[in-house]
Design an enzyme around this catalytic site. Structure first.
Site, mmCIF file in Angstrom:
data_model
loop_
_atom_site.group_PDB
_atom_site.id
_atom_site.type_symbol
_atom_site.label_atom_id
_atom_site.label_comp_id
_atom_site.label_asym_id
_atom_site.label_seq_id
_atom_site.Cartn_x
_atom_site.Cartn_y
_atom_site.Cartn_z
ATOM 1 N N HIS A 54 3.672 7.876 7.880
ATOM 2 C CA HIS A 54 2.976 7.621 6.603
ATOM 3 C C HIS A 54 1.647 8.352 6.473
ATOM 4 O O HIS A 54 1.015 8.301 5.424
ATOM 5 C CB HIS A 54 2.753 6.115 6.419
ATOM 6 C CG HIS A 54 1.483 5.588 7.031
ATOM 7 N ND1 HIS A 54 1.127 5.796 8.339
ATOM 8 C CD2 HIS A 54 0.471 4.860 6.489
ATOM 9 C CE1 HIS A 54 -0.047 5.214 8.591
ATOM 10 N NE2 HIS A 54 -0.458 4.640 7.485
ATOM 11 N N GLY A 55 1.177 9.027 7.526
ATOM 12 C CA GLY A 55 -0.117 9.697 7.420
ATOM 13 C C GLY A 55 -0.476 10.373 8.722
ATOM 14 O O GLY A 55 0.399 10.684 9.533
ATOM 15 N N CYS A 61 0.894 -1.145 0.000
ATOM 16 C CA CYS A 61 0.000 0.000 0.000
ATOM 17 C C CYS A 61 0.938 1.202 0.000
ATOM 18 O O CYS A 61 1.978 1.175 0.659
ATOM 19 C CB CYS A 61 -0.861 -0.003 1.260
ATOM 20 S SG CYS A 61 -2.098 1.290 1.240
ATOM 21 N N PRO A 82 0.149 11.730 3.237
ATOM 22 C CA PRO A 82 -1.200 12.278 3.074
ATOM 23 C C PRO A 82 -1.857 12.530 4.422
ATOM 24 O O PRO A 82 -1.691 11.747 5.354
ATOM 25 C CB PRO A 82 -1.942 11.177 2.300
ATOM 26 C CG PRO A 82 -1.174 9.934 2.525
ATOM 27 C CD PRO A 82 0.247 10.321 2.839
ATOM 28 N N HIS A 84 -8.545 4.416 0.902
ATOM 29 C CA HIS A 84 -7.846 4.703 -0.351
ATOM 30 C C HIS A 84 -8.528 5.864 -1.085
ATOM 31 O O HIS A 84 -9.731 6.026 -1.008
ATOM 32 C CB HIS A 84 -7.810 3.447 -1.235
ATOM 33 C CG HIS A 84 -6.982 2.357 -0.622
ATOM 34 N ND1 HIS A 84 -7.091 1.039 -0.965
ATOM 35 C CD2 HIS A 84 -6.032 2.420 0.340
ATOM 36 C CE1 HIS A 84 -6.235 0.330 -0.253
ATOM 37 N NE2 HIS A 84 -5.581 1.147 0.551
ATOM 38 N N PHE A 85 -7.717 6.630 -1.789
ATOM 39 C CA PHE A 85 -8.304 7.812 -2.436
ATOM 40 C C PHE A 85 -7.420 8.303 -3.578
ATOM 41 O O PHE A 85 -6.243 7.935 -3.685
ATOM 42 C CB PHE A 85 -8.468 8.945 -1.401
ATOM 43 C CG PHE A 85 -7.168 9.431 -0.836
ATOM 44 C CD1 PHE A 85 -6.343 10.316 -1.521
ATOM 45 C CD2 PHE A 85 -6.718 8.979 0.406
ATOM 46 C CE1 PHE A 85 -5.140 10.745 -1.002
ATOM 47 C CE2 PHE A 85 -5.507 9.395 0.938
ATOM 48 C CZ PHE A 85 -4.724 10.286 0.225
#
Lengths: 135, 483
Positions: B406-407, B101, B380, B206-207
């Site tokens: 990671h986010g 991912c 993100p 997810h986007f």
């Protein structure tokens, strides 16, 4: 009084289901029903079809993971849901027959059935476990 | 549960759970967090999961935990652990079901103000061209033979079939291809799922997001990445879909026997593992490479569809509607890397689950353009909030096995988010903020509400103040596409 067959419990990122059953067979049936309810399927108005499957595993927890994975695979590839289960478990082998019902769609996705803290516990009330699904 | 009193504070942004906390710990756990974020991290089972991870055989130095950590299943999301080759282990559950991912970022020279009036059309075109949602088939249906080529070639397959440019691959982690992918180590069932799913976004978190470059912090790095203030950029967040999920499921099940064979005792069966040089370990590494290559190819095909969407909507309306690759990075992966351990260079398998690689300047394997700057790190934020572009540092090599966050990291369960937020209300709020939304499911949108996540800006403050990454640019969303 029968215990609640399944209930969702809090998990920060994924889904966790607490499942109970008076017998091992009913535990497996309730786990399947609980998982299906998380996916929120929309059923098509169509006649059910009889299906069956057989599984065996190294232990009961792995049998439970395999059972749910098998159903997830059928949902994804054949677009079907399930009802009227008849399950027989002997040792760590399972024979199941059930009716499959075509589904139009599912609203949610489960990536995998995990082994996270997975343990089938047998006590005076029957069997219980908590299953964490990766979503 | 781990309590705050169990932690040792190392400095303003680092905490440690020493091996004395539990007898079965093999290495300490080191957490990157501010005061506020450490309290959030202690609210769920993530610290317990990090302690469990520290019991894996063959780990070196420490288990590292990023500030966006949250409870996962077995290994915490936001965890990094390195095991010594060849006798250390590989654990599929410590990499995750969604193998590779990751996030891809593309830059443009399209001024947002100039293109603002077409944002709604752009969101619609992206939603139409990039298949998303549960059970939605791919834009590229593969035969099993073609899928097996994707397993070996990764994004190179996309290049050979008209979905990529050479530069896209050059600006992708591992050039979009992990060596050693052997389709023979992948089950028929995984292939059956994978051949229908190339070029799909999936659902959940997810986007695809269209952003504006809001602020530049490092002009030199931003220029190398072609990021300019006020210009549009595009992020793609997805992974290896059912193909990777099936591979991980297959091997987690197989490894239930492997741990018995190798006499490995673990506190959680999801952490099952096998020695890196064992037949089981090698088989998983080969299968994992197949899934990783599928994911690189998947994001590449989606990038191709995004370019088509930009062309459909903006061609002739703006001077240059092209999208150029900034970088593509994995955040669920096991990677064979060399790291300094006790003054020696040691070959290790770095498990990153919900953590990105963040190599510092000068490291081989980085594209020439980025080598003097450090590797781009793509972070993100939650829907409707900022995303960040960072670079890796020398300190990340010393402190975190060349890794960063990671986010934003979840703090609220999906069911609680749905109880507190109505999808339609959220959509209206985001649209009022000028963000175009296309989503397959309103309850799904509610689950991803910004309040379900930590403050990404605070996460970034931790990794940059701790010195394991440096700020390059902040992005602001203007269109979000979700399954």
């Amino acid at each position: 009084m029968h215990p609640t067959p399944y209930e969702e419990i809090e998990h920060t990122a994924d889904w966790a289901l607490r499942v109970r059953g008076v017998t091992l067979e009913s535990l497996f049936e309730h786990a399947a029903q609980g998982m299906l309810s998380l996916l929120e399927p929309g059923y098509l108005d169509s006649s059910p079809t009889g299906r069956s499957l057989e599984l065996s595993a190294i232990d009961l927890e792995t049998l439970l993971v395999s059972w749910l994975e098998e159903l997830l695979f059928l949902i994804e590839t054949e677009k079907i849901g399930f009802q009227n289960y008849a399950i027989r478990i002997e040792g760590t082998s399972l024979e199941a027959s059930f009716e499959s019902v075509p589904i139009e769609s599912i609203k949610k996705d489960i990536k995998a059935v995990t082994y996270n803290e997975l343990e089938i516990v047998h006590d005076q009330e029957g069997y219980r476990t908590t299953i964490v699904f990766d979503v | 549960m781990v309590e705050k009193s169990d932690l040792i504070r190392i400095d303003d942004y680092r905490w440690e759970i020493p091996t004395s906390y539990r007898d079965d710990m093999r290495v300490p756990v080191q957490i990157f967090a501010s005061d506020a974020l450490i309290d959030q991290a202690l609210d769920d089972k993530s610290m317990q999961q990090a302690v469990n991870a520290s019991t894996l055989p063959g780990l070196v130095e420490r288990v590292v935990v990023m500030p966006d950590v949250h409870q996962g299943y077995g290994f915490p999301i936001g965890g990094v652990a390195a095991s010594r080759y060849p006798d250390g282990i590989i654990s599929p559950g410590a990499i995750g079901y969604d193998i590779n991912c990751g996030v891809r970022l593309l830059a443009s020279r399209i001024a947002f103000e100039e293109a603002r009036q077409w944002m709604d059309d752009l969101a619609s075109a992206l939603y139409a061209n990039c298949p998303s949602g549960v059970g939605v088939g791919g834009s590229v249906r593969l035969t099993v033979k073609q899928l097996e080529k994707v397993c070996r070639e990764g994004a190179e397959w996309a290049l050979n079939n008209g979905y990529a440019r050479r530069e896209d691959l050059e600006r992708t982690e591992e050039q979009g291809r992990i060596d050693g992918g052997q389709p023979g180590k992948v089950s028929t069932r995984a292939k059956q799922r994978g051949k229908e799913q190339l070029g799909t976004l999936g659902a959940g978190n997810h986007f695809i997001e269209v952003d504006v470059v809001d602020k530049i912090f490092n002009p030199e790095a931003a220029e190398a990445m072609r990021l300019q203030e006020g210009m549009l950029a595009l992020q793609i967040h997805c992974g290896s879909r059912g193909f990777g999920h099936q591979i991980c499921s297959d091997y987690v099940k197989d490894f239930q026997s492997a741990v018995k064979k190798y006499g490995i005792t673990l506190p959680d069966r999801e952490l099952v593992c096998a020695p890196l040089d064992s037949p089981e370990g090698k088989d998983y590494l080969s299968a994992m490479a197949c899934a990783a290559n599928f994911a690189f190819c998947n994001r590449q095909v989606l990038a191709h569809h995004a370019r088509r969407s930009f062309e459909q909507v903006l061609a002739g309306k703006v001077p240059d509607w092209d999208l150029t690759q900034v970088y593509d990075i994995a955040h669920n992966m096991g990677k064979m890397e060399d790291h300094q351990v006790g003054g020696e260079t040691v070959r290790v398998c770095v498990h990153r689950k919900g953590a990105t690689r963040a190599f510092g300047p000068g490291f081989e394997g980085l594209p020439e353009t980025y080598r003097p700057l450090g590797q781009p790190v793509l972070v993100p934020g939650s829907m409707g909030t900022a995303s960040w572009v960072l670079t890796g540092t020398q300190r990340s090599m010393e402190q975190s096995f060349g890794s960063s966050c990671h986010g934003a990291g979840r703090v609220m369960s999906r069911s609680q988010a749905k109880r507190e937020v109505w999808g339609q209300d959220l959509r209206e709020q985001l649209e009022e903020q000028g963000i175009a939304i296309r989503a397959g499911s309103m309850p799904g949108l509610a689950e991803e509400a910004p309040k379900a996540y930590k403050d990404v800006d605070e996460v970034i403050e931790v990794v940059t103040n701790a010195g394991i990454a440096e700020k390059v640019a902040r992005l602001r969303p203007v269109a979000v596409i979700k399954g």
